[in-house]
Scaffold this active site. Sequence first.
Site, PDB file in Angstrom:
ATOM      1  N   VAL A  24       8.566  -4.377  -4.248  1.00 63.62           N
ATOM      2  CA  VAL A  24       7.211  -3.796  -4.462  1.00 63.62           C
ATOM      3  C   VAL A  24       6.900  -3.413  -6.067  1.00 63.62           C
ATOM      4  O   VAL A  24       6.205  -3.762  -6.611  1.00 63.62           O
ATOM      5  CB  VAL A  24       6.689  -2.822  -3.531  1.00 63.62           C
ATOM      6  CG1 VAL A  24       5.440  -2.248  -3.969  1.00 63.62           C
ATOM      7  CG2 VAL A  24       6.714  -3.532  -2.173  1.00 63.62           C
ATOM      8  N   GLY A 197      13.556 -15.097   5.080  1.00 64.02           N
ATOM      9  CA  GLY A 197      13.260 -13.619   4.576  1.00 64.02           C
ATOM     10  C   GLY A 197      12.283 -12.879   5.012  1.00 64.02           C
ATOM     11  O   GLY A 197      11.958 -11.818   4.347  1.00 64.02           O
ATOM     12  N   ASP A 211       9.311   0.777  12.324  1.00 63.22           N
ATOM     13  CA  ASP A 211       8.315   0.444  11.535  1.00 63.22           C
ATOM     14  C   ASP A 211       6.775   0.637  11.883  1.00 63.22           C
ATOM     15  O   ASP A 211       5.988   1.282  11.377  1.00 63.22           O
ATOM     16  CB  ASP A 211       8.371  -0.848  10.744  1.00 63.22           C
ATOM     17  CG  ASP A 211       7.386  -1.363   9.784  1.00 63.22           C
ATOM     18  OD1 ASP A 211       7.607  -0.584   8.583  1.00 63.22           O
ATOM     19  OD2 ASP A 211       6.372  -1.922   9.883  1.00 63.22           O
ATOM     20  N   LYS A 215       3.561   3.602  11.044  1.00 63.06           N
ATOM     21  CA  LYS A 215       2.174   3.358  10.729  1.00 63.06           C
ATOM     22  C   LYS A 215       1.163   3.567  11.821  1.00 63.06           C
ATOM     23  O   LYS A 215       0.101   4.039  11.288  1.00 63.06           O
ATOM     24  CB  LYS A 215       2.138   1.731  10.448  1.00 63.06           C
ATOM     25  CG  LYS A 215       2.956   1.203   9.505  1.00 63.06           C
ATOM     26  CD  LYS A 215       3.165  -0.274   9.498  1.00 63.06           C
ATOM     27  CE  LYS A 215       4.077  -0.886   8.325  1.00 63.06           C
ATOM     28  NZ  LYS A 215       4.251  -2.252   8.259  1.00 63.06           N
TER      29      LYS A 215
END
Length: 442
Positions: A24, A197, A211, A215
């Site tokens: 990022v 990936g 994860d 969130k």
Amino acid sequence: MSSGNPGDKPIDRVGVAVLGCGVVGSQVVRLLHEQASDLAARVGAPLELKGVAVRRLDAPRDVDVPTDLLTTDAMGLVARDDVDLVIEVIGGIEPARPLILAALENGASVVTANKALLAEDGPTLYEAAEKAGRDLYFEAAVAGAIPILRPLRESLSGDRVTRVMGIVNGTTNYILDKMDTYGSGFEEALAEAQELGYAEADPTADVEGFDAAAKAAILASLAFHTRVTASDVHREGITEVTAGDVASATEMGSVVKLLAIAELNEASSGESAVSARVHPAMIPRSHPLASVREAYNAVFVESEAAGQLMFYGPGAGGSPTASAVLGDVVTAARHRLQGTTGAGESSYADRAVLPMGETLTRYHVAIDVDDRAGVLAAVATAFAEHDVSIQTVRQEGRGEDAQLVVVSHEATDAQLSATVEHLRTMEIVRDVTSVMRVEGTE
């Protein structure tokens, strides 16, 4: 809007520091360079990159960064007087937390994509930003490029949000989509995701729901003006989802998705409370979230005045996430020039967070049973003893292959769990082969 520091001196350019130059961070640096003139026009002044903090100066990178901008001294970078805005894309708890706190204390606004830190210790960051009179923005922390946090925090601030349900992890959505589309097993679909990936070599954070839980905590906090941490979120991953579960969903006209769900429920006290959970669930193929395929994300919001809203797009990746980061950068930089700040934490509602046992859910239960008279009545009685109403029931197979598939009406998760445990003890039940929650219909 609250005002910034009264003693702030006017500035004619905004000094920017970037912490991290990975997937990022490298794209953030690229966009800062390639779109410099457009960004300057939108902000009202140039954005001047002052430095990029990295762990290793000689590491290979996706973009060329001038060597004089690279530094391994991240704390020294955020403490510089010419840095007005810090972009944190390192991730994780440490060293991100002290770096963000130091940046705010030194008078810089902060844009971060750090879902884990926000879900664990968001109030500390909010308080530091408020004390410093600076912005803390984090649109990229949930669902990549999809603009969802600002609509919850600002666009819907005049409405009452009642439910947020979303697919917020691209890895798990890719795996479940392959299991649904091609009949793949979990391990086979995971291996394909890793090869492409979409999944890390160690996929635990994704496939076990960590994860998505972080969130979900952020979404619940913003939607319901209540502090919700990752530890408040009930979490189940997708490692136990079988090809049989996916096939059962197909027979029901449904699909299996890993969902992050935050909603208003009624607590035992009679007051409204927040529930937040992450788990696989069956949803009807007619539901908007059912059509979200591959590694895409989507968030479905329900509110009293606006009704139903759908936010859809790429939920990860360098460029999409960098897009969300730069959107926050433009807003924070404008505020820095104007000496103002945007909306801070809104936790005035201070609602209780319900334990999973008190949350209202529905179950799909597949039960291997003896094929003889009275079995259906006995199973129905087990549900009734726990005050769980049955919506549908069907029998599949005969003899040794006899199976009952039951879908319940809404009940507390504790009632439904107790029903399943009761079924497992019954002499007529050979096995409870599948238990999955059902969402999106009643």
